[in-house]
Structure formats: C-alpha cells, structure tokens
Design an enzyme around this catalytic site. Sequence first.
Site, PDB file in Angstrom:
ATOM      1  N   GLU A   1       2.869  -0.023 -11.118  1.00  0.00           N
ATOM      2  CA  GLU A   1       4.302  -0.162 -10.763  1.00  0.00           C
ATOM      3  C   GLU A   1       5.171   0.836 -11.530  1.00  0.00           C
ATOM      4  OE1 GLU A   1       5.886  -3.809  -9.527  1.00  0.00           O
ATOM      5  OE2 GLU A   1       3.924  -4.641  -9.008  1.00  0.00           O
TER       6      GLU A   1
ATOM      7  N   ASP B   1      11.785  -1.856  -8.055  1.00  0.00           N
ATOM      8  CA  ASP B   1      12.787  -2.250  -9.065  1.00  0.00           C
ATOM      9  C   ASP B   1      12.613  -3.725  -9.418  1.00  0.00           C
ATOM     10  OD1 ASP B   1      13.987   0.223  -9.315  1.00  0.00           O
ATOM     11  OD2 ASP B   1      15.618  -0.214  -7.908  1.00  0.00           O
TER      12      ASP B   1
ATOM     13  N   ALA C   1       0.832  -1.207   0.000  1.00  0.00           N
ATOM     14  CA  ALA C   1       0.000   0.000   0.000  1.00  0.00           C
ATOM     15  C   ALA C   1       0.867   1.258   0.000  1.00  0.00           C
ATOM     16  CB  ALA C   1      -0.936  -0.026   1.207  1.00  0.00           C
TER      17      ALA C   1
ATOM     18  N   GLY D   1     -13.535  -8.426 -37.003  1.00  0.00           N
ATOM     19  CA  GLY D   1     -14.724  -8.296 -36.145  1.00  0.00           C
ATOM     20  C   GLY D   1     -14.748  -9.301 -35.022  1.00  0.00           C
TER      21      GLY D   1
ATOM     22  N   GLY E   1       0.425   9.141  -6.736  1.00  0.00           N
ATOM     23  CA  GLY E   1       0.513   8.014  -7.669  1.00  0.00           C
ATOM     24  C   GLY E   1       1.942   7.978  -8.200  1.00  0.00           C
TER      25      GLY E   1
ATOM     26  N   ILE F   1      -5.165  -0.614  -4.375  1.00  0.00           N
ATOM     27  CA  ILE F   1      -4.293  -1.625  -3.768  1.00  0.00           C
ATOM     28  C   ILE F   1      -4.644  -3.015  -4.319  1.00  0.00           C
ATOM     29  CG2 ILE F   1      -3.411  -2.598  -1.619  1.00  0.00           C
ATOM     30  CD1 ILE F   1      -2.934   0.512  -2.123  1.00  0.00           C
ATOM     31  N   THR F   2      -3.726  -3.555  -5.119  1.00  0.00           N
ATOM     32  CA  THR F   2      -3.915  -4.895  -5.682  1.00  0.00           C
ATOM     33  C   THR F   2      -3.985  -5.926  -4.551  1.00  0.00           C
ATOM     34  OG1 THR F   2      -2.743  -4.284  -7.690  1.00  0.00           O
ATOM     35  CG2 THR F   2      -2.895  -6.644  -7.218  1.00  0.00           C
TER      36      THR F   2
HETATM   37  N1  CAA Z   1      16.254   2.344  -5.053  1.00  0.00           N
HETATM   38  C1  CAA Z   1      16.619   2.899  -3.859  1.00  0.00           C
HETATM   39  N2  CAA Z   1      16.412   4.216  -3.576  1.00  0.00           N
HETATM   40  C2  CAA Z   1      15.835   4.977  -4.531  1.00  0.00           C
HETATM   41  C3  CAA Z   1      15.457   4.472  -5.784  1.00  0.00           C
HETATM   42  C4  CAA Z   1      15.701   3.100  -6.034  1.00  0.00           C
HETATM   43  N3  CAA Z   1      15.362   2.530  -7.197  1.00  0.00           N
HETATM   44  N4  CAA Z   1      14.909   5.462  -6.522  1.00  0.00           N
HETATM   45  C5  CAA Z   1      14.954   6.569  -5.764  1.00  0.00           C
HETATM   46  N5  CAA Z   1      15.512   6.277  -4.565  1.00  0.00           N
HETATM   47  C6  CAA Z   1      15.812   7.196  -3.457  1.00  0.00           C
HETATM   48  C7  CAA Z   1      16.608   8.380  -3.973  1.00  0.00           C
HETATM   49  O1  CAA Z   1      17.998   8.063  -3.993  1.00  0.00           O
HETATM   50  C8  CAA Z   1      16.254   9.469  -2.984  1.00  0.00           C
HETATM   51  O2  CAA Z   1      17.028   9.299  -1.821  1.00  0.00           O
HETATM   52  P1  CAA Z   1      18.132  10.438  -1.384  1.00  0.00           P
HETATM   53  O3  CAA Z   1      17.326  11.678  -1.125  1.00  0.00           O
HETATM   54  O4  CAA Z   1      18.766   9.862  -0.177  1.00  0.00           O
HETATM   55  O5  CAA Z   1      19.053  10.593  -2.557  1.00  0.00           O
HETATM   56  C9  CAA Z   1      14.807   9.147  -2.599  1.00  0.00           C
HETATM   57  O6  CAA Z   1      14.591   7.778  -2.963  1.00  0.00           O
HETATM   58  C10 CAA Z   1      13.813  10.021  -3.346  1.00  0.00           C
HETATM   59  O7  CAA Z   1      14.013   9.807  -4.736  1.00  0.00           O
HETATM   60  P2  CAA Z   1      13.900  10.961  -5.807  1.00  0.00           P
HETATM   61  O8  CAA Z   1      14.555  12.200  -5.251  1.00  0.00           O
HETATM   62  O9  CAA Z   1      14.405  10.430  -7.102  1.00  0.00           O
HETATM   63  O10 CAA Z   1      12.318  11.192  -5.816  1.00  0.00           O
HETATM   64  P3  CAA Z   1      11.434  11.824  -6.959  1.00  0.00           P
HETATM   65  O11 CAA Z   1      10.174  12.234  -6.304  1.00  0.00           O
HETATM   66  O12 CAA Z   1      12.174  12.810  -7.766  1.00  0.00           O
HETATM   67  O13 CAA Z   1      11.172  10.592  -7.971  1.00  0.00           O
HETATM   68  C11 CAA Z   1      10.100   8.539  -8.622  1.00  0.00           C
HETATM   69  C12 CAA Z   1      10.857   9.325  -7.538  1.00  0.00           C
HETATM   70  C13 CAA Z   1      11.106   7.735  -9.422  1.00  0.00           C
HETATM   71  C14 CAA Z   1       9.275   9.388  -9.539  1.00  0.00           C
HETATM   72  C15 CAA Z   1       9.209   7.616  -7.774  1.00  0.00           C
HETATM   73  O14 CAA Z   1       8.290   8.401  -7.028  1.00  0.00           O
HETATM   74  C16 CAA Z   1       8.447   6.579  -8.568  1.00  0.00           C
HETATM   75  O15 CAA Z   1       9.002   5.548  -8.921  1.00  0.00           O
HETATM   76  N6  CAA Z   1       7.132   6.821  -8.821  1.00  0.00           N
HETATM   77  C17 CAA Z   1       6.267   5.787  -9.340  1.00  0.00           C
HETATM   78  C18 CAA Z   1       5.571   5.094  -8.197  1.00  0.00           C
HETATM   79  C19 CAA Z   1       5.168   3.690  -8.505  1.00  0.00           C
HETATM   80  O16 CAA Z   1       5.839   2.958  -9.215  1.00  0.00           O
HETATM   81  N7  CAA Z   1       4.047   3.278  -7.905  1.00  0.00           N
HETATM   82  C20 CAA Z   1       3.607   1.938  -8.020  1.00  0.00           C
HETATM   83  C21 CAA Z   1       2.583   1.648  -6.966  1.00  0.00           C
HETATM   84  S1  CAA Z   1       2.529  -0.044  -6.499  1.00  0.00           S
HETATM   85  C22 CAA Z   1       1.714  -0.875  -7.714  1.00  0.00           C
HETATM   86  O17 CAA Z   1       1.401  -0.367  -8.744  1.00  0.00           O
HETATM   87  C23 CAA Z   1       1.483  -2.330  -7.421  1.00  0.00           C
HETATM   88  C24 CAA Z   1       0.358  -2.923  -8.189  1.00  0.00           C
HETATM   89  O18 CAA Z   1      -0.779  -2.643  -7.950  1.00  0.00           O
HETATM   90  C25 CAA Z   1       0.610  -3.926  -9.221  1.00  0.00           C
END
Ligand code: CAA
Length: 382
Positions: A363, A240, A124, A340, A131, A157-158
């Site tokens: 994701e 990731d 969650a 069709g 988002g 939330i899946t």
């Molecule tokens: N691994 C570890 N740490 C990470 C990271 C990673 N891959 N990516 C970012 N961080 C860390 C950064 O290093 C940073 O830490 P520091 O301040 O110490 O350097 C911190 O996290 C914040 O990162 P950013 O400054 O890069 O943050 P941002 O707001 O600029 O961007 C983003 C972050 C990449 C946009 C991120 O918010 C993102 O991935 N958004 C998408 C969210 C997402 O994927 N949601 C999915 C929901 S779950 C789902 O969908 C499941 C389902 O139902 C199937």
Amino acid sequence: MNFDLSDEQRMIREVARDFAEREVRPIAQEIDRDARFPHETIKRMGELGLMGILVPERWGGAGGDTLSYAVAMEEIARVCGSHAVVMSVNNSLFCDPIHKYGTDAQRGRFLRPVASGHEIGCFALTEPQAGSDATNQHTLAVRDGGHYVVNGRKVFITSGREASAALVFVQTDQAKGSHGISALLVEKSRPGFLVPKTEEKLGIRASDTAEFVFEDCRVPVEHRLGEEGQGFKIAMASLDGGRIGIAAQALGLAVGAYERALAYARERKSFGVPIGQHQMVQWMLADMATAIEGARLLIWQAASLKDAHRPFSLQSAMAKLFAAEMAMKVTTDAVQIHGGYGFIKEYEVERFFRDAKITQIYEGTSQIQKLVIARSVLGGKA
Ligand code: CAA
C-alpha cells in the site's frame, strides 16, 4: 480535544479483541507455519461485521466509522497479521471504493456479498513493472461492443486466490497516461481470468498472495467502476483510506510484540534480577511504549479526519510511514529483549517481526509515503 472512544467504537474494539483472543490466538502459530488460509475464522470475521465495517447495513456492512475500523484492525493484528491484511484489503480496497463510486446494481452484485463476509474481495493494481510507479499500467482493456476485452498480468494480489471478485485497474486509453486508466469489477469465474501462481512469503504467511493473468477476458461495460479514465484517482483515493488500515495493522503487530517483551522482561532473570530492572531493557521498553502511543495518535487523527469528510491524504501517509517504521523497530527490539528465545518460533515474537516487514512495503512503500508527504508540504510535485 477528546481522546475517548464512543460507546460504539469501544464495542467494536471489544468484539474484535474477544474474537482475536478466543478464536485466532489458538491457531495463529499453526496457520503461519503451514501457510494455511484460515477460512473458518475469516468467515467468522464476516459474521461479526469486521469485513465491511464502513459499509452501511443496507449493503451488508456494519455501518461503522473509520476510527472503529482502525481500533478493530489493531486488535486483530495484535494477534495475527494475516487475518488483519485480509480484513484490511476487503474493507478499504474493495468495499470502500464500490460503496463510494459504484451504482446500486454494482453494490448489490459485488459489495453486499463481500461486505457481509460471504465472499472475499481483492484489489489488482500492481503489475511486474508497476509497483511504486503505479501509473505505468500495461494491462489493456479494449472495447468490443458491450464488453471490454482484458489482456495483461497483475502480481502480489492479496487474497487473489481466495477472492470471488477483483477490482482490476486497466488501461482503456494508453495515450492519456494516468487519465487513461479505468477500474473494472471482474468476477474470478470469468473465462480468461487465470490465477497461475501463489507466492511463498516471509511473513503474513496465512494470507494468500497471487498472480493474475488475463487472456481475452470479457468484462461487461456496466461492471466498470466510475467513469472511463477515472480509475487511477479511484485507486489513489482508496489507498488513502487503505493506508490507515495498514498503519493500524502495523500498530497492532507492534503492540502484540511489545506485550510479550514486557511480560518476558518481568519474568526472565539475569545477573540475579528480572531483566526489566536493567536500565538498557527499561530504555527499550520506554521507547517502544512511546512510539506505539505516537503511532496510535497519528492513526486516530487520520481516521477522524476521514470520518469528518476533511482532507486526510497527508495524515494517512504520515500515519502509515510512522507506524510501519515503528513496527519494524518495536518488533526487532522485542526479539532482542527475548535474546536467543526471540529467534525461535515458540516465543511468537519472531512472527510479529516477520509480519511487520511487509507494512513498510505494501500500500505504498515508506519511500512512497515520504514522497506523498514531501509533495504535500512543499506544495505540488517535489
Ligand atoms: N487522491 C486522488 N487523486 C490522486 C491522489 C490521491 N491521493 N494522488 C494522486 N492523484 C491524482 C493526481 O492528482 C494526478 O491527477 P491529475 O493529473 O489530474 O493532477 C494523478 O492521480 C497522477 O498522480 P501523480 O501525477 O502524482 O502520479 P505520480 O506517478 O507522480 O505519483 C504515486 C503517484 C503517489 C507515486 C502513486 O503512484 C503511488 O501511490 N504509488 C504507490 C502505489 C501503491 O501504493 N500500491 C499499492 C498496491 S495495493 C496493495 O499493496 C494492497 C495490498 O496488497 C495490501
């Protein structure tokens, strides 16, 4: 470079394929139509070791690697996208982080029942205003003695309705931004943990997508995963790995639609010959086959890097971006080849087309994958 799967990886693929063909295919259309969560077959996935592939056997899992997980996911999604997403979230976004960051007490209590498939887990993170902008968390957890008191709302939330526990991301120190986010393991049975709504969806209709509301929900401090303030990094690192799973889901959906289009192109005649003899259909099939192979290579690369404990964040974003876009194109073309008939439910390709759409969104949208990729190739924030 060796593209052969090991004996163990081939065995997991066979188990997944056999299960998907025998037990999921007969119900896939009906559970989509009725938006029915398939309890019996999800339980079977647990018995077969598919709900905790990456988790060591001592914690209830199958002790497999990420490549095994990716090939199994492709096989399940080739038949049903709904089963695939339940499996993906359970493996990547619940089991993986608890195995990696949890204490043994947390592993015993939360991981073992979920990795073995006796219970289901969920993740969650998303909120109404958070988002893509996932650091913008508003759910608050305030310390009160040995507990956190949680208030807030989570959406999309899946497995939210069916899960027994959730990995919930909360703000424990708003002044610190993303460094003030923490991760809590919360049983659904806790007072103040409400599930007021489940969503009606375009695709993956047999999976459940729910909303959570927390009203003064008390969670013991020892159920915090990792350190206070480490939550956002746990979320990102888990995603990731999760993106490899969703990329493999997209791949499987594309393969399922492509196989039907291929069979139809051999059977269906127009202008006196099977439509597969028309060059325009041949071109579509050739593009589909090539794009599928390209996605598979990207996914296997990302999975292999993760298994080798090397950085894979960039490669998983690339795999997810490419596979999701590819799945949307391949499933669209599969409908087109069916003409069709592709538009009516009996022929199944329309289900793959509907299911593929979400892989461009959850994701991390395709746009977020591009942002992650651009930041990586440019170095630092673009
Ligand atoms: N691994 C570890 N740490 C990470 C990271 C990673 N891959 N990516 C970012 N961080 C860390 C950064 O290093 C940073 O830490 P520091 O301040 O110490 O350097 C911190 O996290 C914040 O990162 P950013 O400054 O890069 O943050 P941002 O707001 O600029 O961007 C983003 C972050 C990449 C946009 C991120 O918010 C993102 O991935 N958004 C998408 C969210 C997402 O994927 N949601 C999915 C929901 S779950 C789902 O969908 C499941 C389902 O139902 C199937």
